[in-house]
Enzyme design. Structure first.
Site, PDB file in Angstrom:
ATOM      1  N   SER A  19       0.950  -1.229   0.052  1.00 57.88           N
ATOM      2  CA  SER A  19      -0.143  -0.026   0.093  1.00 57.88           C
ATOM      3  C   SER A  19       0.869   1.370   0.037  1.00 57.88           C
ATOM      4  O   SER A  19       0.293   2.368  -0.261  1.00 57.88           O
ATOM      5  CB  SER A  19      -0.950   0.100   1.107  1.00 57.88           C
ATOM      6  OG  SER A  19      -0.308   0.135   2.423  1.00 57.88           O
ATOM      7  N   SER A  64       3.558  -4.070   2.852  1.00 58.21           N
ATOM      8  CA  SER A  64       3.323  -2.814   2.177  1.00 58.21           C
ATOM      9  C   SER A  64       4.401  -1.849   2.215  1.00 58.21           C
ATOM     10  O   SER A  64       4.521  -0.849   1.622  1.00 58.21           O
ATOM     11  CB  SER A  64       2.178  -1.955   2.858  1.00 58.21           C
ATOM     12  OG  SER A  64       0.892  -2.294   2.246  1.00 58.21           O
TER      13      SER A  64
HETATM   14  N1  GLN Z   1      -1.449  -6.227   0.678  1.00 58.20           N
HETATM   15  C1  GLN Z   1      -1.822  -6.438   1.926  1.00 58.20           C
HETATM   16  C2  GLN Z   1      -3.269  -6.176   2.055  1.00 58.20           C
HETATM   17  O1  GLN Z   1      -3.928  -5.628   1.325  1.00 58.20           O
HETATM   18  C3  GLN Z   1      -0.924  -5.773   2.704  1.00 58.20           C
HETATM   19  C4  GLN Z   1      -1.059  -4.389   2.823  1.00 58.20           C
HETATM   20  C5  GLN Z   1      -0.192  -3.556   4.136  1.00 58.20           C
HETATM   21  O2  GLN Z   1       0.790  -4.319   4.422  1.00 58.20           O
HETATM   22  N2  GLN Z   1      -0.820  -2.582   4.343  1.00 58.20           N
HETATM   23  O3  GLN Z   1      -3.607  -6.370   3.100  1.00 58.20           O
END
Ligand code: GLN
Length: 491
Positions: A158, A182
């Protein structure tokens, strides 16, 4: 003078100390770069006046000889971090024009050490996503493109704005957060360095919560050394976060260049996926060879519960998210939709304020926590989580110092290319990173090579709890062997 935006943070620190340039000059160079790169949509809020004021303050502190370790260094801040007096939205419509009256602990430590804030960076809504396509401000462009192609690719997510801005030389480093990958996945997609420290290393206070038992802040930077410098300021005990751990923050930079001779590096057999691109496999082997040449010993290890990590994560994370996001009710923050009564106020506000992915997570989370399903899903996922953690503990108990894996199962993909019909296609991006959050361990992603289309690929190193130093030492070996990667400018 060389272009000030292309310096590493360590080089800029030297230039500022030697008075080769001022922080105001450095900051202005970045503000100009940001203006010229708006097509990337990396920043959702530019704060030039504040940046210049902070730069002037840094310059006067440098002149007085009382400069902090990040004095005058311009940074970007993920819009998940509360910044006092500056709009903070988590890139969700539901927060509207929320302006916090407080500063997150992590950012306040960066300002304490003299850093300069250039603005707030785009991210997936409430940090839910792997491509930065769920942001209410629209997708972010990756500064990298496939050779000979004009297709705009995602920077990962993210923390897509953080990775894109650092790779495109819009800021010297950025804050980011990592709940399931993320920090590390966007770093791998943009040839930047990202470290998710051990759970409890950085305070979560003042960071918009997604899944509190997994969320952890960390930096994205252009070199391993730069990441070490940033983490030193970001980390530390904070009584305002009960999960923050009270142990001293080491001088991470001192770990750079330290010998890795005799270190035992685990290669987990379960990370060798069916259908994994041959290029990723090759890169992984190259990484192992580089560490071996530096004197490390490579051993095959087994993390038998790996295959359950992603399904268990997609129960635990939504469960916590559904509970954390209950606070957005139209009463206390941001958006409020008109309604005839209080129930309708909640319904209308949440229906209008949350995007599709966030709604999906809230529904999954509510479902797995509901009576009758709690034991079958949530409790079971928590048990699986314990087993995943134990896999790593067993591995470290055998003397393994760190584990080497690919950071992602593919290179960056095009905007709109993945997850449209099936969200699981997007979730699979985190296959190598979520295990680390489930176990609360530190993990670093370091650029290691390019695929046949000219896109960057990264390797991940996973360490023992609170042993980020080993990751910096090993990460730098990979960085030295692989070299630096910079995208050709098209924006
Ligand atoms: N891509 C993962 C999710 O959508 C991790 C996202 C993150 O680490 N904030 O939950």
């Amino acid at each position: 003078m060389t272009d000030l935006t292309s310096l590493t943070l360590a080089e800029a620190r030297k230039g500022l100390a030697d008075k080769t340039f001022t922080s105001l000059e450095l900051t202005d160079a970045h503000l100009t770069a940001i203006e010229a790169a708006r097509v990337l949509n990396a920043f959702v809020m530019e704060t030039p006046d504040q940046a210049r004021a902070m730069a002037r303050e840094a310059d006067s502190r440098i002149a007085k000889g009382d400069a902090g370790p990040l004095a005058g260094i311009p940074l970007g801040i993920k819009d998940l971090f509360a910044t006092r007096g500056v709009r903070t939205t988590a890139c969700s419509k539901i927060l509207g024009n929320f302006v916090p009256t407080y500063e997150s602990t992590v950012t306040s430590q960066l300002w304490r050490d003299g850093a300069v804030m250039l603005g707030k960076l785009n991210n997936d809504e409430f940090a839910m996503g792997s491509s930065n396509e769920t942001s209410c401000f629209g997708p972010v462009g990756n500064p990298w493109r496939r050779d000979g192609s004009n297709t705009t690719l995602v920077p990962g997510g993210s923390s897509g704005g953080s990775a894109s801005a650092v790779a495109a030389l819009l800021c010297m480093g950025a804050t980011a957060t990592d709940t399931g990958g993320s920090i590390r996945q966007p770093a791998a997609f943009t040839a930047t360095v990202g470290i998710k420290p051990t759970y409890g290393r950085c305070s979560r206070w003042g960071i918009v919560a997604f899944a509190s038992s997994l969320d952890q802040a960390g930096p994205i930077a252009r070199s391993v050394r730069d990441a070490a410098m940033l983490l030193r300021s970001m980390a530390g005990h904070d009584p305002k976060d009960t999960t923050s751990v009270d142990i001293p923050v080491p001088d991470y930079e001192a770990a750079i260049g330290k010998s890795v001779k005799g270190m035992k590096i685990g290669i987990p057999r379960e990370y060798r996926l069916d259908g994994m691109p041959a290029e990723i496999e090759k890169l992984w082997q190259a990484g192992a060879d580089w560490l071996k040449s530096a004197g490390a010993e490579l051993v095959e290890v087994s993390l038998p519960h790996t295959k359950y990590a992603l399904p268990a994560y997609y129960i635990v994370a939504p469960a916590e998210a559904s509970s954390n996001l209950a606070r957005y009710d139209g009463v206390r923050y941001g958006l409020r939709e008109p309604a005839k009564n209080i129930i309708e106020l909640y319904e209308n506000t949440r229906a209008e304020g949350f995007g599709a992915e966030v709604k999906r997570r809230v529904m999954i989370g509510t479902y797995v926590l509901s009576a009758g399903y709690y034991d079958a899903y949530y409790l079971r996922a928590q048990k699986v989580r314990t087993l995943i953690k134990k896999d790593f503990e067993d591995c470290f108990a055998k003397g393994v110092d760190a584990i080497l894996t690919p950071a992602t199962p593919s290179a960056a993909f095009g905007i709109g290319e993945k997850g449209g019909a099936d969200p699981v296609e997007m979730y699979l991006n985190d296959i190598f990173t979520v295990t680390v959050n489930m176990a609360g361990l530190p993990g670093i992603a370091v650029p290691a090579g390019k695929d046949a289309q000219g896109l960057p690929l990264g390797l991940q190193l996973i360490g023992r709890p609170f042993d980020e130093e080993t990751l910096f030492s090993l990460g730098e070996v990979i960085e030295q062997a692989a070299g630096r990667f910079t995208p050709a400018r098209w924006w």
